[in-house]
Design a protein around this motif. Sequence first.
Motif, PDB file in Angstrom:
ATOM      1  N   ALA A  25       0.829  -1.206   0.000  1.00 31.77           N
ATOM      2  CA  ALA A  25       0.000   0.000   0.000  1.00 31.77           C
ATOM      3  C   ALA A  25       0.862   1.253   0.000  1.00 31.77           C
ATOM      4  CB  ALA A  25      -0.926  -0.018   1.211  1.00 31.77           C
ATOM      5  N   ALA A  26       1.925   1.241   0.786  1.00 31.83           N
ATOM      6  CA  ALA A  26       2.816   2.409   0.847  1.00 31.83           C
ATOM      7  C   ALA A  26       3.479   2.673  -0.499  1.00 31.83           C
ATOM      8  CB  ALA A  26       3.874   2.197   1.929  1.00 31.83           C
ATOM      9  N   HIS A  27       3.927   1.623  -1.171  1.00 27.36           N
ATOM     10  CA  HIS A  27       4.564   1.802  -2.481  1.00 27.36           C
ATOM     11  C   HIS A  27       3.555   2.252  -3.532  1.00 27.36           C
ATOM     12  CE1 HIS A  27       8.732   0.484  -1.909  1.00 27.36           C
ATOM     13  NE2 HIS A  27       8.251  -0.324  -0.979  1.00 27.36           N
ATOM     14  N   LEU A  28       2.333   1.765  -3.451  1.00 32.36           N
ATOM     15  CA  LEU A  28       1.307   2.202  -4.399  1.00 32.36           C
ATOM     16  C   LEU A  28       1.014   3.690  -4.226  1.00 32.36           C
ATOM     17  CD1 LEU A  28      -1.086  -0.870  -4.116  1.00 32.36           C
ATOM     18  CD2 LEU A  28       0.266  -0.245  -6.117  1.00 32.36           C
ATOM     19  N   ILE A  29       0.893   4.120  -2.980  1.00 30.32           N
ATOM     20  CA  ILE A  29       0.645   5.539  -2.712  1.00 30.32           C
ATOM     21  C   ILE A  29       1.798   6.388  -3.228  1.00 30.32           C
ATOM     22  CG2 ILE A  29       0.453   7.245  -0.859  1.00 30.32           C
ATOM     23  CD1 ILE A  29      -1.096   5.110   0.744  1.00 30.32           C
ATOM     24  N   PRO A  66      11.144   1.045   3.247  1.00 28.82           N
ATOM     25  CA  PRO A  66      11.471   2.464   3.034  1.00 28.82           C
ATOM     26  C   PRO A  66      10.266   3.329   2.671  1.00 28.82           C
ATOM     27  CG  PRO A  66      13.119   1.064   1.992  1.00 28.82           C
ATOM     28  CD  PRO A  66      12.017   0.151   2.454  1.00 28.82           C
ATOM     29  N   ALA A  67       9.398   2.841   1.788  1.00 27.66           N
ATOM     30  CA  ALA A  67       8.217   3.634   1.417  1.00 27.66           C
ATOM     31  C   ALA A  67       7.267   3.765   2.597  1.00 27.66           C
ATOM     32  CB  ALA A  67       7.503   2.987   0.225  1.00 27.66           C
ATOM     33  N   PHE A 385       9.467  -6.642   0.546  1.00 29.11           N
ATOM     34  CA  PHE A 385       9.499  -5.198   0.295  1.00 29.11           C
ATOM     35  C   PHE A 385       9.946  -4.907  -1.138  1.00 29.11           C
ATOM     36  CE2 PHE A 385      10.649  -4.603   5.065  1.00 29.11           C
ATOM     37  CZ  PHE A 385       9.328  -4.864   5.419  1.00 29.11           C
ATOM     38  N   GLU A 386      10.939  -5.643  -1.594  1.00 26.29           N
ATOM     39  CA  GLU A 386      11.424  -5.438  -2.954  1.00 26.29           C
ATOM     40  C   GLU A 386      10.401  -5.909  -3.976  1.00 26.29           C
ATOM     41  OE1 GLU A 386      14.201  -4.301  -5.967  1.00 26.29           O
ATOM     42  OE2 GLU A 386      13.691  -3.689  -3.940  1.00 26.29           O
ATOM     43  N   GLN A 387       9.695  -6.983  -3.673  1.00 28.87           N
ATOM     44  CA  GLN A 387       8.648  -7.471  -4.573  1.00 28.87           C
ATOM     45  C   GLN A 387       7.602  -6.386  -4.838  1.00 28.87           C
ATOM     46  OE1 GLN A 387       7.045 -10.876  -2.539  1.00 28.87           O
ATOM     47  NE2 GLN A 387       8.457 -12.320  -3.523  1.00 28.87           N
ATOM     48  N   VAL A 388       7.080  -5.787  -3.776  1.00 29.37           N
ATOM     49  CA  VAL A 388       5.984  -4.832  -3.962  1.00 29.37           C
ATOM     50  C   VAL A 388       6.484  -3.514  -4.545  1.00 29.37           C
ATOM     51  CG1 VAL A 388       4.520  -5.930  -2.249  1.00 29.37           C
ATOM     52  CG2 VAL A 388       6.086  -4.128  -1.513  1.00 29.37           C
ATOM     53  N   ARG A 389       7.732  -3.155  -4.278  1.00 26.98           N
ATOM     54  CA  ARG A 389       8.286  -1.960  -4.933  1.00 26.98           C
ATOM     55  C   ARG A 389       8.293  -2.157  -6.441  1.00 26.98           C
ATOM     56  NH1 ARG A 389      11.963  -0.462  -7.902  1.00 26.98           N
ATOM     57  NH2 ARG A 389      12.877  -2.554  -7.929  1.00 26.98           N
TER      58      ARG A 389
END
Length: 454
Positions: A25-29, A66-67, A385-389
């Motif tokens: 969700a953070a990376h999408l935002i 990080p995001a 984390f890297e996957q969703v980024r």
Amino acid sequence: MSAPTSAGPLPVVVIGAGPIGLAAAAHLIERGIEPLVLEAGPNAGAAVREWSHVRLFSPWAEVVDPAAEKLLAPTGWVRPDGAAYPSGGDWAEQYLQPLADALGGRARFGATVTGVARAGRDRVVDSGREERPFTVHVTTADGTEERITARAVIDASGTWSTPSPLGGDGLPALGERAAAGHISYRVPDLKDPQVRARYAGKRTAVVGSGASAFTALAYLADLAQEVPGTHALWILRRGISGSTFGGGEADQLPARGALGLRAKAAVEAGHASAVTGFRTQALEQDSKRLVLVAEDGRRTEPVDEVIVLTGFRPDLSFLSEVRLGLDERLQAPTALAPLIDPNVHSCGTVYPHGVGELSHPEEGVFLVGMKSYGRAPTFLAMTGFEQVRSIAAALVGDREAAERVELTLPETGVCGGAGLFDEPDTTQGGGCCSAPAPQVLTIGNGAPAPNGGC
């Protein structure tokens, strides 16, 4: 794929408000995409909270995305000491819940996803399929059914709800269901008085050879020093070698290496007896005690309780109407499976991967986090984390960023799947350790563990 409506672009539905779902969700935002996180539990990290007493292998520096940290910054959130190791409870309370709170209405709880499909298309229909948005079927805590339309679906629901059974063939052992009252599929919290009473002064069979089994053995060994009569019968489907207890001091995750050494010490001190090459076929009850019976007819000594820690597997039932490309063994995405296969995976390293390895024939559906690993056991939060980024970058068309996967994971210091998985098949030529012959072995009273390995 944006499929705009009068209310604007459709959201990307994220299933699960655990560490990887919330990071998604953070990376999408961060990429300007509206997420909607659906969590079956009542709060963030519901599954993590169930092992709140267990400490992570990774320090805080490696379990904060990080995001997500950027999203938390305006709330006044203070990052914990990066060198400290959180427990599951720490992770949930000090990071996951604040992150969910920062998402506000973008995260919904008590929302169980029961199905995902293309709107108006079952999995058989080709015509117009890719132009259709997704329909996500949801049941709320009060039993209300809803339909949510989405441009894409990121399934980060994990595998915690579907532990693998006792049986050596991957199915429940004969008598396993009948003995359910004396079987646990979780590492026990021995600080809980009721749980402690269940194991104190008792003989407990611990089935499994991964980190969870190490943790249970270490906990029971501590209890044995306080309560006489407490003993563990450690059931392994393979033999014991030099790599059985993990990488030890060679492990680049020191806490993980130390855990293996604690389990080894428990065995050497006589708090646990190991039975190797034992694939359980049946579980018999006799005067309230249990006896495990192997496929070769061997029987264990009677025990009072059984802790089954043979891994987890993904629940794919609610994805039955979308087209997934899954490896026939691991139930992981086809392109990812060779990188994580414990039958051949060497020395704990995982090749960096992202959207390319996580894509399916159904464009716009992604399994991430522990669920992306299927039945493989070697997942780390940094991987998720890297996957969703990478996926978030791909959803906005930034292929360069999506394909630029940069991640270095710490090695285990052990060869092949040994010490990481119950039963690595090294006979196929990919592993570096030979398969041991079945044997019964009791180690205790200071006797050293046998040498061996690669």
